[in-house]
Design a protein around this motif. Structure first.
Motif, PDB file in Angstrom:
ATOM      1  N   UNK A   1      -5.816  -4.998  -5.829  1.00  0.00           N
ATOM      2  CA  UNK A   1      -5.495  -3.655  -5.329  1.00  0.00           C
ATOM      3  C   UNK A   1      -4.648  -2.899  -6.355  1.00  0.00           C
ATOM      4  N   UNK A   2      -4.962  -1.622  -6.535  1.00  0.00           N
ATOM      5  CA  UNK A   2      -4.114  -0.715  -7.314  1.00  0.00           C
ATOM      6  C   UNK A   2      -3.664   0.410  -6.379  1.00  0.00           C
ATOM      7  N   UNK A   3      -2.425   0.862  -6.491  1.00  0.00           N
ATOM      8  CA  UNK A   3      -1.940   1.894  -5.555  1.00  0.00           C
ATOM      9  C   UNK A   3      -2.784   3.163  -5.637  1.00  0.00           C
ATOM     10  N   UNK A   4      -3.328   3.596  -4.527  1.00  0.00           N
ATOM     11  CA  UNK A   4      -4.103   4.833  -4.524  1.00  0.00           C
ATOM     12  C   UNK A   4      -4.297   5.384  -3.114  1.00  0.00           C
ATOM     13  N   UNK A   5      -4.797   6.601  -3.080  1.00  0.00           N
ATOM     14  CA  UNK A   5      -5.076   7.350  -1.845  1.00  0.00           C
ATOM     15  C   UNK A   5      -3.837   7.345  -0.951  1.00  0.00           C
ATOM     16  N   UNK A   6      -3.875   6.670   0.195  1.00  0.00           N
ATOM     17  CA  UNK A   6      -2.729   6.737   1.105  1.00  0.00           C
ATOM     18  C   UNK A   6      -1.805   5.528   0.974  1.00  0.00           C
ATOM     19  N   UNK A   7      -2.054   4.696  -0.003  1.00  0.00           N
ATOM     20  CA  UNK A   7      -1.194   3.511  -0.187  1.00  0.00           C
ATOM     21  C   UNK A   7      -0.546   3.508  -1.569  1.00  0.00           C
ATOM     22  N   UNK A   8      -0.113   4.656  -1.999  1.00  0.00           N
ATOM     23  CA  UNK A   8       0.498   4.734  -3.333  1.00  0.00           C
ATOM     24  C   UNK A   8       1.890   4.079  -3.358  1.00  0.00           C
ATOM     25  N   UNK A   9       2.459   3.822  -2.175  1.00  0.00           N
ATOM     26  CA  UNK A   9       3.787   3.209  -2.120  1.00  0.00           C
ATOM     27  C   UNK A   9       3.736   1.693  -2.325  1.00  0.00           C
ATOM     28  N   UNK A  10       2.540   1.104  -2.288  1.00  0.00           N
ATOM     29  CA  UNK A  10       2.442  -0.349  -2.471  1.00  0.00           C
ATOM     30  C   UNK A  10       2.273  -0.698  -3.943  1.00  0.00           C
ATOM     31  N   UNK A  11       2.744  -1.885  -4.302  1.00  0.00           N
ATOM     32  CA  UNK A  11       2.577  -2.370  -5.684  1.00  0.00           C
ATOM     33  C   UNK A  11       1.196  -3.012  -5.826  1.00  0.00           C
ATOM     34  N   UNK A  12       0.698  -3.115  -7.053  1.00  0.00           N
ATOM     35  CA  UNK A  12      -0.564  -3.840  -7.248  1.00  0.00           C
ATOM     36  C   UNK A  12      -0.450  -5.283  -6.761  1.00  0.00           C
ATOM     37  N   UNK A  13      -1.555  -5.881  -6.412  1.00  0.00           N
ATOM     38  CA  UNK A  13      -1.539  -7.273  -5.952  1.00  0.00           C
ATOM     39  C   UNK A  13      -1.023  -8.181  -7.075  1.00  0.00           C
ATOM     40  N   UNK A  14      -0.061  -9.025  -6.794  1.00  0.00           N
ATOM     41  CA  UNK A  14       0.368  -9.990  -7.824  1.00  0.00           C
ATOM     42  C   UNK A  14      -0.801 -10.886  -8.227  1.00  0.00           C
ATOM     43  N   UNK A  15      -0.913 -11.143  -9.512  1.00  0.00           N
ATOM     44  CA  UNK A  15      -2.027 -11.974 -10.001  1.00  0.00           C
ATOM     45  C   UNK A  15      -1.973 -13.366  -9.375  1.00  0.00           C
ATOM     46  N   UNK A  16      -0.755 -13.842  -9.152  1.00  0.00           N
ATOM     47  CA  UNK A  16      -0.601 -15.163  -8.542  1.00  0.00           C
ATOM     48  C   UNK A  16      -1.254 -15.222  -7.152  1.00  0.00           C
ATOM     49  N   UNK A  17      -1.123 -14.145  -6.391  1.00  0.00           N
ATOM     50  CA  UNK A  17      -1.745 -14.096  -5.058  1.00  0.00           C
ATOM     51  C   UNK A  17      -3.265 -14.249  -5.173  1.00  0.00           C
ATOM     52  N   UNK A  18      -3.825 -13.582  -6.175  1.00  0.00           N
ATOM     53  CA  UNK A  18      -5.278 -13.648  -6.365  1.00  0.00           C
ATOM     54  C   UNK A  18      -5.703 -15.056  -6.778  1.00  0.00           C
ATOM     55  N   UNK A  19      -4.898 -15.681  -7.613  1.00  0.00           N
ATOM     56  CA  UNK A  19      -5.250 -17.030  -8.060  1.00  0.00           C
ATOM     57  C   UNK A  19      -5.143 -18.029  -6.909  1.00  0.00           C
ATOM     58  N   UNK A  20      -4.167 -17.808  -6.041  1.00  0.00           N
ATOM     59  CA  UNK A  20      -4.059 -18.687  -4.862  1.00  0.00           C
ATOM     60  C   UNK A  20      -5.249 -18.479  -3.925  1.00  0.00           C
TER      61      UNK A  20
END
Ligand code: SF4
Length: 448
Positions: A362-381
């Motif tokens: 995920x990259x911050x966009x549209x109505x969720x610009x307040x969130x950070x990108x997904x940590x790579x570690x989360x994706x690897x898990x």
């Protein structure tokens, strides 16, 4: 733009005459009225009892549907409607019910009920004098030539280019939509029927301005001609949501199939079963967004439902359409490890270990610009979870430079059979769809 409002009146009593329109599979085009259906069983007491229970069943079925939010009284009228018709950008919808002067669309689970003059939840369909019309026929608002890996499809004709197009509109309202500039727009906000019509036919110009795009007509036969001229072996219906431009997609798929071009549908998967079967008979590959594995999150994040997507995945498997699944991992919404594991277990059990799954950042966009990108570690898990559940082909997308994120591994000898750098295939160790090292068959469609 008018605000979206519920349409409580539309839930009231349907008029007696009800017919399903445009169901190609049933061959009942033009429909059969409910009155006629009741009449078939009306020759005697038993028949009347049957008719009564049919009516009750029908009433219950309608009550069980949750009509979507729609745009009241927002259908184009007057000169705009006349110009839209003149351009051929209007077509009667398929898969809808006539409820007297109201109509109910049965293409996606939103099941919009529209009174005359209303516009649908997806913004593309209207009720005009008791008939449902689509406003997005032959009028894409964007097109590009993309690598098929960008869809993403990693196991379908790798290394080829695909002619990709979209109209406005979508059946969902994803807070994180990447293409909200077209998916959350009405056709009239992306197209302009005033001025001279532009038909795109070979020889093709090197580019089109936005103003030219707004006047562009590209009917199914034009899409096929353009695709052939560009030398692309496939057409992708993508960027917004092909279910929201169903008739245009279906007719173009049919025209493309007749010319031996492949069809790729990139979809959220929210479609009713009958239209899905009618469409996917002409489709060669699909990419389906499984946006999560929790009904509440689907409602909050996408204004959609999970179960219809799972149904579509099973239908695609039954129909033998090649498809790959993408799951966007959105922090605080769809990053729960237990939910991810349950999703992977469902995929492995219901679709099998050869079902490719792409986790995307995920990259911050549209109505969720307040969130950070997904940590790579989360994706690897998440990838570890999928592999632990037995899935053979698991990828991570949207993380440039992450080693082996897009590598296809042989499930038998564990060697790399396809290596990729973002959307480019950099090494191919496949022979006739089999691992070059040990001869194991790799699931996919490898020949053009
Ligand atoms: S396709 Fe559009 S009009 Fe039809 S039910 Fe879905 S949102 Fe409503």
């Amino acid at each position: 733009m008018k605000s979206e409002k519920r349409n409580p009146k539309a839930e009231e009593n349907p008029r007696p005459e009800t017919r399903r329109v445009g169901d190609r599979r049933s061959g009942l085009s033009g429909g059969i009225s409910r009155r006629a259906a009741i009449g078939l069983g009306a020759a005697g007491v038993v028949g009347l009892a049957g008719a009564a229970s049919l009516f009750d069943l029908f009433a219950k079925w309608r009550e069980s549907e949750a009509p979507a939010d729609i745009f009241k009284g927002d259908a184009p009228a007057g000169e705009l409607w006349a110009l839209w018709q003149k351009r051929g950008w209007v077509k009667e919808g398929r898969h809808y019910l006539k409820l007297g002067r109201n109509v109910q669309c049965k293409v996606c689970p939103n099941n919009c009920i529209l009174e005359p003059g209303d516009r649908s939840h997806c913004r593309n369909r209207i009720n005009r004098d008791g008939t449902l019309y689509t406003l997005v026929y032959g009028n894409p608002c964007t097109f590009h030539v993309d690598p098929v890996e960008k869809k993403p499809l990693y196991h379908f004709m790798p290394g080829t280019q695909t002619f990709s197009l979209a109209t406005s509109g979508c059946v969902f309202r994803c807070l994180n939509c990447q293409n909200w500039e077209i998916s959350q727009k009405k056709p009239e906000e992306t197209k302009d029927p005033h001025g001279e019509e532009l038909r795109l036919r070979p020889p093709l110009p090197s580019s089109l301005s936005l103003e030219q795009m707004s006047r562009l007509s590209l009917f199914p036969e034009d899409v096929v001609a353009v695709t052939e001229t560009l030398g692309c072996p496939s057409i992708s219906y993508t960027y917004s949501e092909p279910t929201a431009f169903y008739e245009y997609t279906q007719d173009t798929c049919q025209a493309a199939r007749a010319r031996k071009l492949k069809n790729i549908v990139v979809s959220c998967g929210s479609i009713e079963e009958r239209p899905a079967r009618d469409l996917y008979q002409f489709v060669d590959a699909a990419h389906v967004d499984l946006k999560g594995f929790d009904e509440d999150i689907y409602q909050k994040l996408n204004a959609g439902k999970l179960q219809p997507i799972l149904n579509t995945l099973k239908t695609l498997r039954e129909l033998g359409v090649w498809f790959e699944i993408i799951n966007l991992v959105v922090p605080t919404y769809t990053d729960n490890p237990d939910t991810i594991r349950r999703m992977c277990a469902w995929i492995a059990k219901e679709l099998g270990p050869d079902q490719p799954l792409h986790f995307s950042r995920f990259q911050p966009q549209h109505k969720l610009t307040h969130l950070a990108p997904t940590p790579v570690e989360t994706l690897m898990k998440a990838r570890d979870s999928a592999r632990a559940e037995g899935l053979h082909y698991v990828y991570i997308g949207n993380v440039p430079g992450l080693e082996d994120a897009g590598t296809t591994w042989c499930p038998n000898c564990k060697k790399a059979v396809i290596e990729r750098d973002i959307f480019a295939v950099t090494r191919m160790n496949l022979t006739d769809g089999k691992c070059k090292f040990c001869g194991t068959k790799i699931a996919g469609v490898w020949k053009t």
